[in-house]
Motif scaffolding. Structure first.
Motif, PDB file in Angstrom:
ATOM      1  N   LYS A   1       0.831  -1.188   0.000  1.00  0.00           N
ATOM      2  CA  LYS A   1       0.000   0.000   0.000  1.00  0.00           C
ATOM      3  C   LYS A   1       0.873   1.248   0.000  1.00  0.00           C
ATOM      4  N   ALA A   2       0.578   2.169  -0.932  1.00  0.00           N
ATOM      5  CA  ALA A   2       1.382   3.381  -1.047  1.00  0.00           C
ATOM      6  C   ALA A   2       1.278   4.205   0.233  1.00  0.00           C
ATOM      7  N   LEU A   3       2.421   4.666   0.717  1.00  0.00           N
ATOM      8  CA  LEU A   3       2.448   5.465   1.934  1.00  0.00           C
ATOM      9  C   LEU A   3       2.338   6.945   1.643  1.00  0.00           C
ATOM     10  N   VAL A   4       2.604   7.347   0.409  1.00  0.00           N
ATOM     11  CA  VAL A   4       2.536   8.763   0.040  1.00  0.00           C
ATOM     12  C   VAL A   4       1.567   8.921  -1.116  1.00  0.00           C
ATOM     13  N   PHE A   5       1.161  10.152  -1.350  1.00  0.00           N
ATOM     14  CA  PHE A   5       0.221  10.440  -2.421  1.00  0.00           C
ATOM     15  C   PHE A   5       0.921  10.345  -3.773  1.00  0.00           C
ATOM     16  N   ALA A   6       0.251   9.696  -4.744  1.00  0.00           N
ATOM     17  CA  ALA A   6       0.715   9.633  -6.130  1.00  0.00           C
ATOM     18  C   ALA A   6       2.132   9.089  -6.242  1.00  0.00           C
TER      19      ALA A   6
ATOM     20  N   CYS B   1       1.535   6.465 -11.160  1.00  0.00           N
ATOM     21  CA  CYS B   1       0.186   5.953 -10.938  1.00  0.00           C
ATOM     22  C   CYS B   1      -0.852   6.900 -11.549  1.00  0.00           C
ATOM     23  N   PHE B   2      -2.120   6.555 -11.373  1.00  0.00           N
ATOM     24  CA  PHE B   2      -3.212   7.337 -11.949  1.00  0.00           C
ATOM     25  C   PHE B   2      -3.177   8.780 -11.462  1.00  0.00           C
ATOM     26  N   TYR B   3      -3.059   8.979 -10.151  1.00  0.00           N
ATOM     27  CA  TYR B   3      -3.081  10.334  -9.604  1.00  0.00           C
ATOM     28  C   TYR B   3      -1.887  11.155 -10.089  1.00  0.00           C
ATOM     29  N   LYS B   4      -0.725  10.514 -10.209  1.00  0.00           N
ATOM     30  CA  LYS B   4       0.452  11.226 -10.704  1.00  0.00           C
ATOM     31  C   LYS B   4       0.219  11.670 -12.144  1.00  0.00           C
TER      32      LYS B   4
ATOM     33  N   PRO C   1      11.475  15.033 -12.627  1.00  0.00           N
ATOM     34  CA  PRO C   1      11.877  14.654 -11.258  1.00  0.00           C
ATOM     35  C   PRO C   1      11.458  15.674 -10.210  1.00  0.00           C
ATOM     36  N   LYS C   2      11.573  16.961 -10.520  1.00  0.00           N
ATOM     37  CA  LYS C   2      11.188  18.000  -9.552  1.00  0.00           C
ATOM     38  C   LYS C   2       9.674  18.038  -9.365  1.00  0.00           C
ATOM     39  N   LEU C   3       8.916  17.961 -10.480  1.00  0.00           N
ATOM     40  CA  LEU C   3       7.451  17.970 -10.370  1.00  0.00           C
ATOM     41  C   LEU C   3       6.962  16.744  -9.603  1.00  0.00           C
ATOM     42  N   SER C   4       7.540  15.588  -9.892  1.00  0.00           N
ATOM     43  CA  SER C   4       7.125  14.358  -9.220  1.00  0.00           C
ATOM     44  C   SER C   4       7.331  14.469  -7.709  1.00  0.00           C
ATOM     45  N   ALA C   5       8.467  15.029  -7.311  1.00  0.00           N
ATOM     46  CA  ALA C   5       8.743  15.185  -5.874  1.00  0.00           C
ATOM     47  C   ALA C   5       7.753  16.147  -5.226  1.00  0.00           C
ATOM     48  N   LEU C   6       7.417  17.230  -5.922  1.00  0.00           N
ATOM     49  CA  LEU C   6       6.454  18.195  -5.377  1.00  0.00           C
ATOM     50  C   LEU C   6       5.067  17.582  -5.239  1.00  0.00           C
TER      51      LEU C   6
ATOM     52  N   GLU D   1       4.264  14.461  -4.817  1.00  0.00           N
ATOM     53  CA  GLU D   1       4.243  13.450  -3.757  1.00  0.00           C
ATOM     54  C   GLU D   1       4.280  14.055  -2.360  1.00  0.00           C
ATOM     55  N   LYS D   2       4.563  15.356  -2.268  1.00  0.00           N
ATOM     56  CA  LYS D   2       4.544  16.033  -0.969  1.00  0.00           C
ATOM     57  C   LYS D   2       3.138  16.451  -0.550  1.00  0.00           C
ATOM     58  N   ILE D   3       2.179  16.389  -1.476  1.00  0.00           N
ATOM     59  CA  ILE D   3       0.799  16.747  -1.141  1.00  0.00           C
ATOM     60  C   ILE D   3       0.236  15.712  -0.172  1.00  0.00           C
ATOM     61  N   PRO D   4      -0.429  16.129   0.906  1.00  0.00           N
ATOM     62  CA  PRO D   4      -1.066  15.161   1.811  1.00  0.00           C
ATOM     63  C   PRO D   4      -2.025  14.248   1.041  1.00  0.00           C
TER      64      PRO D   4
END
Length: 447
Positions: A224-229, A233-236, A362-367, A369-372
């Motif tokens: 189970k993913a611990l972080v968002f997107a 994945c679909f949300y990303k 890479p920068k966008l992906s990291a940002l 994934e920081k969203i709650p």
């Protein structure tokens, strides 16, 4: 060339049959035995029929250009094959087929032999298959053709539903059954055995990767993913679409200003600076090339050039068919193909792919994934709803704008409430400001 729905349906049916025959022959040669490799029990493979329809609609203008027809056919077939494999893998969390041991393969979904076959298929469709189908249809009385067509499509629909039930039941059986009562388990198993057991056995013979033991291992190994997107994945992909659509609009607007000296809207929708061409490209290319993002720049440039050029060509044909409008025309630029794409802008797609994967992604992906997680899921579906409404309203406004260009002024009392709403909120002045380069097909032909 415009095709009727009647012709396209027959193309779908005939190539579904031919595709099934080709799959069976190839497997018979390789495995020395008959194996029904189709999703359905009947002698039809709808994915081949759908591919033939897409070729027929989008690649007809390339019929006389053999090189581009082969390339476009190979790319379109590859994308369809990959997307089909990805969807099936998302359902079962297991590959239905795996070519990872082949040379010159792409993530196990296909290999170089498939690309050659897809390209050759485009030649066959336009030079042999479709002319023969149209000739037979011209000889067949129309009402008889409709009767046969409706009957075949009805059988295919029923078979597709039954096969779909078998597939879903095969997946459900892998879940923990303690959540059901004992009586419900018994009813489900009896119904499934009566209707779908034979189909499930056929699928397991055709696709060994679907063996229950292997599927159960794949289910249990999922974390189970611990972080968002997390990951690709679909949300990303949704967020990459939104960000790509926004950035693409801004970049194109600035490009037009610095090259032509004018501020020009490049938006695809009536509300907000969003270019769907760039948004879909970001999401689609990321999904296709994600596992190859660490490849060298030359690989990414070549992949971006070919995929981006094919994608832009298909978008141009699609918007012309759906909206009756041409949103860009490169006829004045050297090395163009029907005014839909040109070599220079294809190189831009290649450069954009390198910049995207090596610098921006890479920068966008990291940002992202920081969203709650809860906030991200809520905002994602909110944005999806907004974009769907925005796209639907934009389509209606464009359709009404095209009608006004064709029919001229119409008295208010002769219009329906929707037409009055569109004329009031999206008059010609506003539509021409949002879509300054849009031309109706008739207008373009006249020019």
């Amino acid at each position: 060339m415009n095709y009727s729905l009647y012709q396209l349906c027959w193309i779908f049916v005939v190539y579904s049959l031919l595709g099934w025959c080709a799959g069976v022959i190839v497997n018979a040669v390789q495995k020395r035995k008959f194996v029904n490799t189709g999703f359905m029990s009947l002698v039809f493979c709808p994915s081949y029929g759908l591919g033939a329809v897409l070729y027929t609609v989008f690649l007809v203008e390339l019929r006389e250009n053999w090189i581009f027809l082969f390339i476009a056919g190979a790319v379109m077939g590859a994308v369809q094959c990959i997307l089909t494999g990805v969807v099936l893998q998302r359902i079962f969390h297991r590959r239905w087929w795996d070519y990872s041991k082949k040379r010159f393969q792409f993530d196990g979904y296909l290999h170089i032999g498939h690309l050659i076959a897809f390209g050759v298929s485009a030649f066959f469709i336009f030079w042999i298959g479709n002319p023969l189908i149209f000739r037979v249809l011209s000889w067949m009385p129309r009402f008889i053709g409709h009767i046969f067509l409706l009957g075949i499509l009805a059988f295919m629909g029923i078979d597709g539903i039954v096969s779909g039930v078998a597939v879903l039941q095969l997946k459900i059986r892998l879940r923990h059954m303690e959540q059901f009562s004992e009586s419900m388990q018994k009813v489900t198993n009896e119904l499934g055995n009566a209707l779908t057991l034979r189909i499930q056995r056929r699928m397991l013979r055709a696709y060994p990767n679907l063996e229950p033991e292997k599927l159960r291992e794949a289910e249990q190994s999922r974390e189970k993913a611990l972080v968002f997107a997390q990951g690709c994945c679909f949300y990303k992909l949704v967020w990459l679409f939104l960000i790509g659509a926004f950035l693409g609009d801004i970049v194109e607007t600035l490009f037009c200003f610095f090259t032509d000296g004018v501020w020009m809207s490049r938006s695809s929708v009536v509300y907000g600076p969003f270019s769907f061409v760039w948004g879909i490209a970001c999401a689609l290319l990321t999904g296709l090339l994600y596992k190859y993002k660490d490849k060298n720049d030359r690989y990414m440039f070549l992949a971006g050039t070919v995929l981006g050029g094919t994608y832009e060509y298909i978008c141009s044909v699609f918007t012309e068919i759906v909206f009756g409008t041409v949103f860009w025309d490169y006829s004045d630029i050297p090395f163009n193909l029907g005014g839909r794409i040109n070599l220079l802008y294809c190189f831009f797609w290649g450069i954009a792919a390198v910049v995207w994967f090596k610098g921006i992604y890479p920068k966008l992906s990291a940002l992202i994934e920081k969203i709650p997680k809860r906030t991200g899921i809520f905002l994602t579906w909110l944005c999806i709803g907004f974009m769907l409404v925005n796209a639907a309203l934009s389509g209606l406004a464009l359709s009404r704008y095209d009608e006004r260009q064709r029919e001229g002024l119409v008295r208010q009392e002769e219009m329906g409430p929707l037409d009055r709403f569109l004329d009031t909120h999206f008059p010609d002045e506003r539509m021409e400001r949002i879509y300054p380069n849009a031309k109706t097909v008739n207008e373009e032909a006249h020019n």
